[in-house]
Motif scaffolding. Structure first.
Motif, short mmCIF file in Angstrom:
data_model
loop_
_atom_site.label_atom_id
_atom_site.label_comp_id
_atom_site.label_asym_id
_atom_site.label_seq_id
_atom_site.Cartn_x
_atom_site.Cartn_y
_atom_site.Cartn_z
N PHE A 62 1.38 -9.18 -1.97
CA PHE A 62 0.71 -8.22 -2.85
C PHE A 62 1.50 -8.03 -4.12
O PHE A 62 1.05 -8.35 -5.20
N ALA A 63 2.72 -7.52 -4.04
CA ALA A 63 3.40 -7.06 -5.24
C ALA A 63 3.93 -8.19 -6.08
O ALA A 63 4.41 -9.18 -5.59
N GLY A 64 3.81 -8.01 -7.37
CA GLY A 64 4.49 -8.88 -8.29
C GLY A 64 3.80 -10.17 -8.65
O GLY A 64 4.28 -10.92 -9.48
N GLY A 65 2.68 -10.49 -8.05
CA GLY A 65 2.06 -11.77 -8.32
C GLY A 65 1.39 -11.86 -9.67
O GLY A 65 0.96 -12.93 -10.07
N ALA A 66 1.30 -10.76 -10.38
CA ALA A 66 0.73 -10.84 -11.72
C ALA A 66 1.52 -11.81 -12.57
O ALA A 66 0.97 -12.49 -13.43
N ALA A 67 2.85 -11.88 -12.32
CA ALA A 67 3.67 -12.82 -13.07
C ALA A 67 3.27 -14.25 -12.78
O ALA A 67 3.56 -15.15 -13.54
N ALA A 68 2.57 -14.47 -11.64
CA ALA A 68 2.15 -15.82 -11.29
C ALA A 68 0.71 -16.11 -11.70
O ALA A 68 0.25 -17.22 -11.55
N PRO A 116 3.50 -1.11 7.05
CA PRO A 116 2.88 -1.50 5.78
C PRO A 116 1.37 -1.55 5.89
O PRO A 116 0.81 -1.58 6.99
N ALA A 117 0.70 -1.55 4.77
CA ALA A 117 -0.75 -1.67 4.74
C ALA A 117 -1.17 -3.03 5.27
O ALA A 117 -0.44 -4.01 5.16
N SER A 118 -2.36 -3.07 5.87
CA SER A 118 -2.87 -4.30 6.46
C SER A 118 -4.30 -4.56 5.99
O SER A 118 -4.91 -3.71 5.32
N LEU A 119 -4.83 -5.69 6.36
CA LEU A 119 -6.22 -5.99 6.04
C LEU A 119 -7.16 -5.01 6.72
O LEU A 119 -8.21 -4.66 6.18
N GLN A 120 -6.77 -4.58 7.93
CA GLN A 120 -7.59 -3.57 8.60
C GLN A 120 -7.64 -2.28 7.79
O GLN A 120 -8.69 -1.62 7.72
N ALA A 253 7.15 -4.01 0.99
CA ALA A 253 6.73 -4.67 2.22
C ALA A 253 5.66 -5.71 1.95
O ALA A 253 5.66 -6.79 2.53
N ALA A 254 4.74 -5.39 1.05
CA ALA A 254 3.65 -6.31 0.78
C ALA A 254 4.10 -7.51 -0.02
O ALA A 254 3.44 -8.55 -0.01
#
Length: 259
Positions: A62-68, A116-120, A253-254
Motif C-alpha cells: 500500500f504505502a509509498g508506491g506513488a513513487a513507482a 493491519p488492514a486487510s482485503l476483508q 504494515a501495508a
C-alpha cells in the motif's frame, strides 16, 4: 466538472503515467488491473477472488508506491516510499486503512501489535471512511482536498524548485488528464499549501484521519522537515497521539512485503 474520485485514483494508483496503463479520455482508469467505478466492495471481492491473503501486502503493498507509478510520484521526485501503492482498490483502500486504525485505537490496542488492514476490511469498510462519503469543510469534493494534502506534504522538504516544477508540469501535461483536472493540479502546484489549509478541509474525524494518511504517504518521516510537517498537521487536525501512532502503523504494515 472534475471527476474527483478518478483524479484521486490517478494520484494514488500505479497506472498514471503514459503507456498502456494511461487513462484515455472518457474512460475510467484502472488501478492494479481492476476497473474503477464498480464500488469498494466489488473491487475488494475481485481482489480476494484473485488470490486472497490477509494483509494489504498481498495486493502489491500500500504505502509509498506513488513513487513507482501514480501522479503523486511526480511530486516525490526520486524519493521512493517502498512498494506498490493502492494497487487494488485505488482511493477506496484509503478508507480501509483509516477505518482499521480507528478500530484498533478505540479498542485500546498497542499500535506495534495491532492488526493491519486487510482485503476483508476493504470489502466491509464503514461508509463514513470512504473518501467520497462527505464533502470537505469548504463544500468541495473531499477527494480534491486529499490531493492538495498530498501535494503540500510532498513539498514540505522544499525539493520542488523551479526546475523540478517545470518537470512536473511537463509530466502532468502528458498524463492524459482532462482540461479541468489538469488545471486543478497546476493550480495546486502553484498555490501555497500549508498545514492550516490542509487541516481546514476536515469536516469529520474520519476525514482528519485520511488527510493525515495521504500526507504520511507523501513524506519521509525520517527527514526532519517532513517529520515536523506531519507533527504540525496532526496537531492542527486535533488527532490524539495514540491515533496518530495507529495511522502510522497501518501505513508501515501495508508497505511491508510481509504484510
Amino acid at each position: 466538472m472534475i471527476d474527483a474520485k478518478s483524479l484521486l485514483d490517478r494520484f494514488l494508483g500505479p497506472n498514471a503515467g503514459t503507456g498502456s496503463g494511461q487513462a484515455q479520455p472518457g474512460r475510467m482508469p484502472s488501478v492494479g488491473g481492476l476497473p474503477q467505478g464498480g464500488g469498494l466492495a466489488d473491487m475488494a471481492r475481485q481482489a480476494l477472488q484473485g488470490g486472497g491473503g490477509r494483509g494489504l501486502g498481498n495486493m502489491g503493498g500500500f504505502a509509498g508506491g506513488a513513487a513507482a507509478g501514480g501522479l503523486l510520484g511526480m511530486f516525490l521526485g526520486g524519493k521512493k516510499r517502498g512498494g506498490g501503492l493502492l494497487s487494488h482498490g485505488g482511493a477506496a483502500v484509503l478508507g480501509a486503512l483509516a477505518h482499521r486504525a480507528w478500530q484498533n485505537y478505540q479498542a485500546g490496542q498497542a499500535p506495534t501489535t495491532a492488526p493491519p488492514a486487510s482485503l476483508q476490511d476493504a470489502a466491509s469498510v464503514d461508509e463514513r471512511f470512504l473518501p467520497g462519503a462527505t464533502p470537505a469543510a469548504g463544500g468541495e469534493a473531499f477527494e480534491l482536498a486529499l490531493i492538495r494534502a498530498m501535494i503540500g506534504a510532498a513539498r514540505a522538504d522544499g525539493h520542488i524548485d523551479a526546475t523540478e516544477r517545470a518537470r512536473i508540469f511537463e509530466q502532468v501535461d502528458k498524463a492524459g488528464l482532462d482540461p479541468e483536472a489538469k488545471a486543478f493540479v497546476f493550480d495546486a502546484l502553484d498555490a501555497p499549501i500549508g498545514v492550516s489549509e490542509v487541516a481546514a478541509a476536515a469536516r469529520t474525524p474520519e476525514q482528519a484521519s485520511e488527510l493525515y494518511l495521504v500526507s504520511r504517504l507523501a513524506v519521509d518521516p525520517d527527514h526532519p522537515a517532513e517529520r515536523a510537517y506531519l507533527e504540525a498537521l496532526a496537531h492542527r487536525l486535533k488527532l490524539p497521539p495514540a491515533l496518530v501512532a495507529h495511522l502510522d502503523r497501518q501505513i508501515e504494515a501495508a508497505a511491508s512485503p510481509a504484510a
